[in-house]
Motif scaffolding. Structure first.
Motif, PDB file in Angstrom:
ATOM      1  N   GLU A  72       0.836  -1.192   0.000  1.00  0.00           N
ATOM      2  CA  GLU A  72       0.000   0.000   0.000  1.00  0.00           C
ATOM      3  C   GLU A  72       0.874   1.247   0.000  1.00  0.00           C
ATOM      4  OE1 GLU A  72      -4.235  -0.603   1.838  1.00  0.00           O
ATOM      5  OE2 GLU A  72      -2.689  -0.575   3.383  1.00  0.00           O
ATOM      6  N   TYR A 129     -16.490  10.282  -1.898  1.00  0.00           N
ATOM      7  CA  TYR A 129     -17.379   9.356  -1.201  1.00  0.00           C
ATOM      8  C   TYR A 129     -18.495   8.866  -2.121  1.00  0.00           C
ATOM      9  CZ  TYR A 129     -14.806  11.160   2.737  1.00  0.00           C
ATOM     10  OH  TYR A 129     -13.779  11.500   3.579  1.00  0.00           O
ATOM     11  N   GLN A 132     -20.368   4.414  -3.309  1.00  0.00           N
ATOM     12  CA  GLN A 132     -20.392   3.434  -2.227  1.00  0.00           C
ATOM     13  C   GLN A 132     -21.459   2.369  -2.489  1.00  0.00           C
ATOM     14  OE1 GLN A 132     -19.926   4.919   1.876  1.00  0.00           O
ATOM     15  NE2 GLN A 132     -19.749   6.994   1.016  1.00  0.00           N
ATOM     16  N   THR A 138     -15.818  -2.703   1.166  1.00  0.00           N
ATOM     17  CA  THR A 138     -15.564  -1.657   0.171  1.00  0.00           C
ATOM     18  C   THR A 138     -15.109  -0.370   0.841  1.00  0.00           C
ATOM     19  OG1 THR A 138     -17.233  -2.623  -1.280  1.00  0.00           O
ATOM     20  CG2 THR A 138     -16.557  -0.367  -1.749  1.00  0.00           C
ATOM     21  N   GLN A 141     -11.517  -0.722   1.719  1.00  0.00           N
ATOM     22  CA  GLN A 141     -10.599  -0.690   0.590  1.00  0.00           C
ATOM     23  C   GLN A 141     -10.523   0.673  -0.095  1.00  0.00           C
ATOM     24  OE1 GLN A 141     -12.141  -3.814  -1.890  1.00  0.00           O
ATOM     25  NE2 GLN A 141     -11.674  -5.412  -0.394  1.00  0.00           N
ATOM     26  N   LYS A 142     -11.637   1.433  -0.095  1.00  0.00           N
ATOM     27  CA  LYS A 142     -11.679   2.625  -0.948  1.00  0.00           C
ATOM     28  C   LYS A 142     -11.969   3.937  -0.217  1.00  0.00           C
ATOM     29  CE  LYS A 142     -13.291   0.172  -5.100  1.00  0.00           C
ATOM     30  NZ  LYS A 142     -14.347   0.136  -6.149  1.00  0.00           N
ATOM     31  N   TYR A 143     -12.552   3.885   0.985  1.00  0.00           N
ATOM     32  CA  TYR A 143     -13.042   5.115   1.593  1.00  0.00           C
ATOM     33  C   TYR A 143     -12.459   5.378   2.975  1.00  0.00           C
ATOM     34  CZ  TYR A 143     -16.415   4.583  -2.194  1.00  0.00           C
ATOM     35  OH  TYR A 143     -17.005   4.425  -3.438  1.00  0.00           O
ATOM     36  N   TYR A 145     -10.044   7.201   4.288  1.00  0.00           N
ATOM     37  CA  TYR A 145      -9.092   8.295   4.086  1.00  0.00           C
ATOM     38  C   TYR A 145      -8.596   8.841   5.422  1.00  0.00           C
ATOM     39  CZ  TYR A 145     -11.191   8.446  -0.609  1.00  0.00           C
ATOM     40  OH  TYR A 145     -11.666   8.127  -1.861  1.00  0.00           O
ATOM     41  N   TYR A 215     -17.265  14.825  -2.565  1.00  0.00           N
ATOM     42  CA  TYR A 215     -15.865  14.666  -2.940  1.00  0.00           C
ATOM     43  C   TYR A 215     -15.165  16.001  -2.760  1.00  0.00           C
ATOM     44  CZ  TYR A 215     -17.320  16.888  -7.345  1.00  0.00           C
ATOM     45  OH  TYR A 215     -17.827  17.759  -8.282  1.00  0.00           O
TER      46      TYR A 215
END
Length: 300
Positions: A72, A129, A132, A138, A141-143, A145, A215
């Motif tokens: 990562e 964001y 979703q 998920t 893995q993606k949100y 921050y 976003y």
């Protein structure tokens, strides 16, 4: 326990707590030596880990923890020098309770000076964001921050190595999560589960302005506000839906749900609530069924 109300009956807003922490190292030298003689930086980080980075939910009133894995990366920007991108950090070991975040083989580029402020964004500076799907994995893995700012306190010109500390002092550079994690549990007025296939979440602040961040503008980094639409994957419809929400003001939420059979439901908080970034909330929501077309799905 903090309480908030949804339409008949009341629904509890349970604060379970989540913290994401990292610490800066007192050793300027990284064991990753850039092949091109660019700069290296090593920061000691506390990251409870398994073999893969993921948010870990361990039940109601329990923590949600973040972990880093090998491979990562997180982006490094020099805020003092026009917020320019300088390179990437990556976990050194992965799966360790204490890990080092070290530069990738490319190193950090550009010039650096004493007291320059570096901001580190995990996993990227570009925040959104949108898209979703209501799944915990998920969001992990993606949100998930987070970011931290550190100040350069030592420059080793001979070894091209940087040392940096945070405002909290060495070994206390805490990554700050940029959103709250919310676990919605949907039921109807009779207490039966409502299996959601689609959820629209809208929010307004005390000035009746949109309050949910969709976003950040990639150029200005200013927040763009609007609804959060969650499309649950076919075959995974559920009465439990996860969401990453960022709203830095008190917000009155409206949740609209379409169930697996196409029926529509709605609930609104009776008063404004405040979601703190970096915290976990569980919200049981009692929904009222509405006629098709009465909702406000997809508003911006």
């Amino acid at each position: 326990m903090k309480m908030t109300k949804f339409y008949a009956p009341l629904a509890a807003l349970l604060l379970a707590g989540a913290a994401f922490t990292s610490c800066s190292s007192d050793d300027a030298k990284s064991e990753v030596v850039p092949a091109n003689k660019n700069w290296s930086l090593s920061i000691e980080g506390v990251a409870p880990g398994l073999d893969t980075r993921a948010l870990t939910y361990v039940g109601i009133n329990s923590s949600v923890l973040s972990k880093w894995a090998l491979g990562e990366t997180m982006e490094v920007y020099n805020v003092t020098q026009d917020a320019t991108f300088r390179g990437l950090l990556t976990p050194k070991n992965g799966g360790a309770i204490q890990d080092f975040l070290v530069t990738t083989p490319a190193g950090l580029t550009g010039s650096f000076a004493m007291n320059d402020i570096l901001k580190i964004y995990y996993p990227t500076k570009a925040v959104t964001y949108l898209g979703q799907d209501g799944q915990f994995e998920t969001i992990s893995q993606k949100y998930d921050y987070s970011s931290v700012s550190v100040t350069i306190t030592d420059i080793d010109e001979e070894n091209k190595a940087l040392k940096a500390t945070s405002a909290q002092g060495e070994f206390a550079a805490q990554f700050i999560n940029q959103q709250a994690l919310v676990r919605f549990i949907f039921t109807d007025q009779q207490g039966a589960p409502v299996t959601a296939s689609y959820v629209n979440i809208s929010g307004i602040d005390n000035n009746n302005q949109l309050a949910l961040v969709q976003y950040e503008d990639p150029t200005t980094t200013e927040a763009v506000f609007g609804d959060i639409d969650i499309q649950i994957p076919a075959g995974q419809e559920s009465d439990i839906v996860w969401a990453a929400l960022r709203c830095n003001e008190n917000v009155t939420l409206t949740v609209e749900v379409t169930d697996a059979a196409g029926a529509q439901y709605r609930a609104t908080t009776a008063s404004a609530v405040r979601f703190q970034n970096g915290m976990f909330y569980e919200i049981p929501v009692t929904l009222t069924q509405v006629e098709a077309g009465q909702g406000t799905q997809g508003s911006n």
